[in-house]
Design an enzyme around this catalytic site. Structure first.
Site, mmCIF file in Angstrom:
data_model
loop_
_atom_site.group_PDB
_atom_site.id
_atom_site.type_symbol
_atom_site.label_atom_id
_atom_site.label_comp_id
_atom_site.label_asym_id
_atom_site.label_seq_id
_atom_site.Cartn_x
_atom_site.Cartn_y
_atom_site.Cartn_z
ATOM 1 N N ARG A 167 0.818 -1.214 0.000
ATOM 2 C CA ARG A 167 0.000 0.000 0.000
ATOM 3 C C ARG A 167 0.854 1.268 0.000
ATOM 4 O O ARG A 167 0.537 2.244 -0.684
ATOM 5 C CB ARG A 167 -0.928 0.003 1.214
ATOM 6 C CG ARG A 167 -2.044 -1.030 1.120
ATOM 7 C CD ARG A 167 -3.019 -0.941 2.287
ATOM 8 N NE ARG A 167 -2.426 -1.454 3.530
ATOM 9 C CZ ARG A 167 -2.048 -0.699 4.540
ATOM 10 N NH1 ARG A 167 -2.184 0.616 4.462
ATOM 11 N NH2 ARG A 167 -1.528 -1.235 5.629
ATOM 12 N N ARG A 194 -5.088 -12.877 1.060
ATOM 13 C CA ARG A 194 -6.009 -13.856 1.640
ATOM 14 C C ARG A 194 -7.342 -13.243 2.046
ATOM 15 O O ARG A 194 -8.263 -13.971 2.419
ATOM 16 C CB ARG A 194 -5.347 -14.514 2.860
ATOM 17 C CG ARG A 194 -4.124 -15.345 2.507
ATOM 18 C CD ARG A 194 -3.420 -15.864 3.745
ATOM 19 N NE ARG A 194 -2.793 -14.790 4.495
ATOM 20 C CZ ARG A 194 -2.074 -14.969 5.603
ATOM 21 N NH1 ARG A 194 -1.910 -16.196 6.081
ATOM 22 N NH2 ARG A 194 -1.531 -13.946 6.229
ATOM 23 N N HIS A 327 15.370 -2.199 -1.447
ATOM 24 C CA HIS A 327 14.977 -0.861 -1.888
ATOM 25 C C HIS A 327 16.087 0.164 -1.687
ATOM 26 O O HIS A 327 16.153 1.165 -2.417
ATOM 27 C CB HIS A 327 13.707 -0.407 -1.156
ATOM 28 C CG HIS A 327 13.927 -0.053 0.279
ATOM 29 N ND1 HIS A 327 13.975 -0.998 1.285
ATOM 30 C CD2 HIS A 327 14.120 1.153 0.880
ATOM 31 C CE1 HIS A 327 14.181 -0.393 2.431
ATOM 32 N NE2 HIS A 327 14.273 0.901 2.224
ATOM 33 N N MET A 328 16.991 -0.076 -0.742
ATOM 34 C CA MET A 328 18.060 0.886 -0.497
ATOM 35 C C MET A 328 19.056 0.924 -1.653
ATOM 36 O O MET A 328 19.789 1.901 -1.822
ATOM 37 C CB MET A 328 18.774 0.560 0.814
ATOM 38 C CG MET A 328 17.856 0.618 2.031
ATOM 39 S SD MET A 328 18.702 0.333 3.597
ATOM 40 C CE MET A 328 19.495 1.919 3.843
ATOM 41 N N GLU A 365 20.127 6.559 11.340
ATOM 42 C CA GLU A 365 18.711 6.921 11.414
ATOM 43 C C GLU A 365 18.438 7.572 12.767
ATOM 44 O O GLU A 365 18.876 7.071 13.801
ATOM 45 C CB GLU A 365 17.828 5.682 11.263
ATOM 46 C CG GLU A 365 17.985 4.966 9.930
ATOM 47 C CD GLU A 365 17.220 5.643 8.808
ATOM 48 O OE1 GLU A 365 16.514 6.632 9.095
ATOM 49 O OE2 GLU A 365 17.328 5.197 7.656
ATOM 50 N N HIS A 387 22.466 -4.397 1.635
ATOM 51 C CA HIS A 387 22.784 -3.035 1.221
ATOM 52 C C HIS A 387 24.254 -2.669 1.442
ATOM 53 O O HIS A 387 24.917 -2.164 0.527
ATOM 54 C CB HIS A 387 21.900 -2.039 1.971
ATOM 55 C CG HIS A 387 22.224 -0.616 1.658
ATOM 56 N ND1 HIS A 387 22.097 -0.094 0.393
ATOM 57 C CD2 HIS A 387 22.707 0.386 2.431
ATOM 58 C CE1 HIS A 387 22.467 1.167 0.404
ATOM 59 N NE2 HIS A 387 22.848 1.484 1.625
ATOM 60 N N ARG A 606 25.149 9.359 20.102
ATOM 61 C CA ARG A 606 26.091 9.096 19.023
ATOM 62 C C ARG A 606 26.422 7.616 18.858
ATOM 63 O O ARG A 606 27.287 7.265 18.068
ATOM 64 C CB ARG A 606 27.377 9.897 19.249
ATOM 65 C CG ARG A 606 27.143 11.393 19.269
ATOM 66 C CD ARG A 606 28.428 12.161 19.512
ATOM 67 N NE ARG A 606 28.195 13.596 19.596
ATOM 68 C CZ ARG A 606 28.112 14.414 18.554
ATOM 69 N NH1 ARG A 606 28.262 13.925 17.336
ATOM 70 N NH2 ARG A 606 27.889 15.698 18.719
#
Length: 625
Positions: A167, A194, A327-328, A365, A387, A606
């Site tokens: 989605r 399903r 996808h990376m 991130e 990746h 960090r």
């Protein structure tokens, strides 16, 4: 007068004595062809021979050949990336055309022949209201040229269509490709899951996630409606043969009798992957055309499970049909690695141990840990395996013999096989503190790391002794995705005393940044304006948002486009998957064996302190946070 041979794309069953000049293979009887019988004869091999009845006749056939080549190029251009659709390339002309044909091409270059126009001088349908009324040869030519213009249909099935990935990413990427014209107008897109839904239910789900990019605003609503009208729903479980059979039957109804290609995107849990793939392999492969399946990472939990997964997939599909997607790897930064290396003389001669001191790959991130790391796979299996190692392979590989996907993958796997066995002491694991996890609503088990730092070495002539430092983590102080290539000090640097106390300020560095703002930065030393001689470290920067006023396509859009185009260089081959597991499995086994506990760090900090010591151990300056 000597005329060149014209090889037309037809065959001929009749035989006749041989003559000379312009031989052209045809599929139909030429009894009704609008030339005199003295102008042609048949050889014993079955070839039609055009006798020397003047240059006009051969020019007309050569013109027909040019028209066919142009039509073929027009047909294939839609599937080529970044190439005009209606352009007949110079390469094609010199490859397929003789001297006389090239001369004819020069005379007609400015004329834009319409697809329905017959190069012989008249419309194929001139004077005939129905194709059945055409003379046999004209009808044959009409049918053949119609086949040239006809494009293969495409069906795309998203298995797991109601999931978050489908989605939020897959359907929006498909719509963006549809809007841009990279999907045929008559494409059929199927959602399979399903749940007991209807076509309209699926369209409602999709509609809530579709948006048009800033540069895709013209007729956005109309394109959305057209796209949704091409989507259909099939109710089928992961190993439901009846459901896949219904999917295949509905695809056949839409495809008709023409050539048809199929793509299956398997957006399903790892435990269901084999069942889904095998069911598709047995029940839904394209009878005419190619079939390709897209498999989401991670590709197994360890070497053994990955081997079993590969074995199961290869029992139903060929390697060339399998696209293992991360996808990376669809980020523009990754595609830029080979471009920067192999199209810029300023970089490639320096791309070795003589000039490069170290390379750092950083994925940081600032957000809380995603669910993927909470399911037992962890950051090493989910990100480092695919990746990070793929990025290192592209950075370190030798120049491939071409840009063909297989040639690039051949070089990548050589790098992966050359990576030295990792010392467990050169791997640092971290996890942000439980109080932070509770506050952000993310619950992890006791040993799944949210941070990993490691030092790798490649044992080959190009990279011997150069450390590749990796750090990947979430819940950190800053969000960024960067690659740092730090060069060595200038030998006998005359300006050493003018640089300052920190000698590392005097080293050149190439920084490839993907996020937060995509950029290419080069650190250089320059003189500060004014009296005296003082040096400063400055950055030459290419900031993409300033240079290119366009919205960058999403990585899923990029990778799905590559699957349609058959470009597999950003997708892992089975031997690459195995080589990556051979690098990481010993480390993972040590972690599991000794129940190694990750070092805790503050959310928004960090990362683990031990990572700083690892950088110092290998003599690498820490890239600023």
């Amino acid at each position: 007068m000597s005329l060149s041979s014209c090889l037309l794309p037809f065959s001929q069953s009749a035989t006749a004595p041989s003559s000379s000049v312009c031989s052209c293979h045809l599929a139909a009887s030429f009894s009704n062809f609008p030339v005199s019988s003295r102008d042609y004869s048949f050889s014993r091999s079955g070839s039609l021979v055009l006798n020397g009845g003047g240059s006009n006749l051969c020019r007309r056939f050569c013109g027909l050949k040019l028209w066919i080549l142009k039509s073929l190029n027009r047909r294939q251009g839609n599937n080529r990336k970044h190439q005009p659709v209606n352009e007949l390339t110079t390469h094609s002309k010199h490859t397929f055309l003789s001297d006389d044909e090239r001369g004819f091409a020069e005379e007609t270059r400015a004329e834009d022949l319409r697809p329905e126009e017959n190069i012989l001088g008249t419309d194929l349908n001139d004077g005939f209201h129905n194709v059945g009324d055409l003379p046999p040869v004209s009808k044959q030519l009409s049918d053949d040229l119609s086949d040239v213009r006809r494009r293969a249909s495409l069906c795309i099935a998203v298995v797991g269509a109601t999931g978050e990935l489908a989605r939020g990413k897959i359907f929006p990427a498909l719509f963006a490709l549809y809007y841009s014209g990279y999907l045929p107008e008559d494409v059929a897109i199927f959602g399979v899951s399903r749940k007991n839904l209807t076509d309209e239910d699926l369209r409602s789900i999709i509609a809530s996630t579709l948006t048009c990019r800033v540069d895709h605003q013209e007729n956005c609503g109309g394109k959305m409606d057209a796209f949704q009208s091409r989507t259909y729903y099939i109710n089928g479980g992961y190993n439901n043969r009846d459901g896949m059979s219904r999917l295949a039957e509905r695809m056949k109804q839409i495809e008709g009798e023409s050539e048809a290609n199929r793509i299956f995107y398997l957006s399903v849990p790892q435990e269901a992957l084999v069942d889904v793939a095998c069911t598709i392999g047995d029940n839904a492969q394209a009878p005419r055309g190619w079939t390709r399946i897209i498999v989401e990472k991670p590709f197994g939990f360890n070497s053994h499970s990955s081997h079993q997964l590969t074995k199961s997939l290869l029992s139903k599909f060929e390697e060339k049909q399998i696209y293992r997607i991360d996808h990376m790897l669809g980020r523009n930064l990754i595609e830029n690695l080979t471009v920067l290396r192999f199209s810029n003389l300023v970089f490639e001669p320096l791309w070795n141990r003589t000039y490069i001191r170290n390379i750092q790959v950083i994925i940081s991130e600032s957000i809380a840990q995603t669910e993927k790391f909470s399911d037992g796979y962890g950051i090493i299996r989910d990100i480092v395996h695919s990746h990070i190692l793929q990025t290192i392979a592209l950075l370190a590989m030798e120049p491939p013999i071409s840009l063909d996907g297989e040639d690039i993958r051949n070089e990548k796997v050589k790098v992966l096989r050359s990576i030295r066995k990792i010392d467990p002491r050169d791997v640092i694991l971290g996890q942000y503190k439980s109080s932070s996890r509770d506050k952000n609503g993310v619950i992890l088990n006791g040993v799944d790391p949210t941070y990993c730092a490691a030092a790798l070495y490649i044992d080959n002539a190009r990279w011997d002794g150069v450390p590749f430092l990796v750090r990947v983590g979430t819940g950190l102080i800053k969000h960024r995705v960067e690659i740092h290539v730090q060069f060595r000090h200038v030998p006998g640097n005359l300006y050493r005393e003018n640089i300052g106390i920190n000698i590392d300020l005097g080293t050149n560095e190439l920084i490839l940044r993907d996020e937060p703002d995509e950029a290419i930065l080069v650190k250089i030393n320059n003189k500060v304006p004014g009296l005296g001689l003082q040096l400063d470290a400055s950055e030459l920067n290419l900031l993409y948002k300033d240079r290119y006023k366009t919205e960058v396509p999403d990585s899923y859009e990029h990778l799905i486009h590559d699957v349609i185009d058959g470009d597999n260089h950003l997708f892992m081959r089975s031997d690459e998957v195995a080589a990556a597991w051979n690098i990481l499995s010993p480390v993972l086994e040590e972690i599991d064996k000794h129940h190694t506990a990750p070092e805790l760090y503050e959310f928004g900090g960090r990362g683990p302190v031990a990572a700083y010591y690892l950088w110092a151990k290998h003599g690498v300056p820490w890239a600023d946070d």
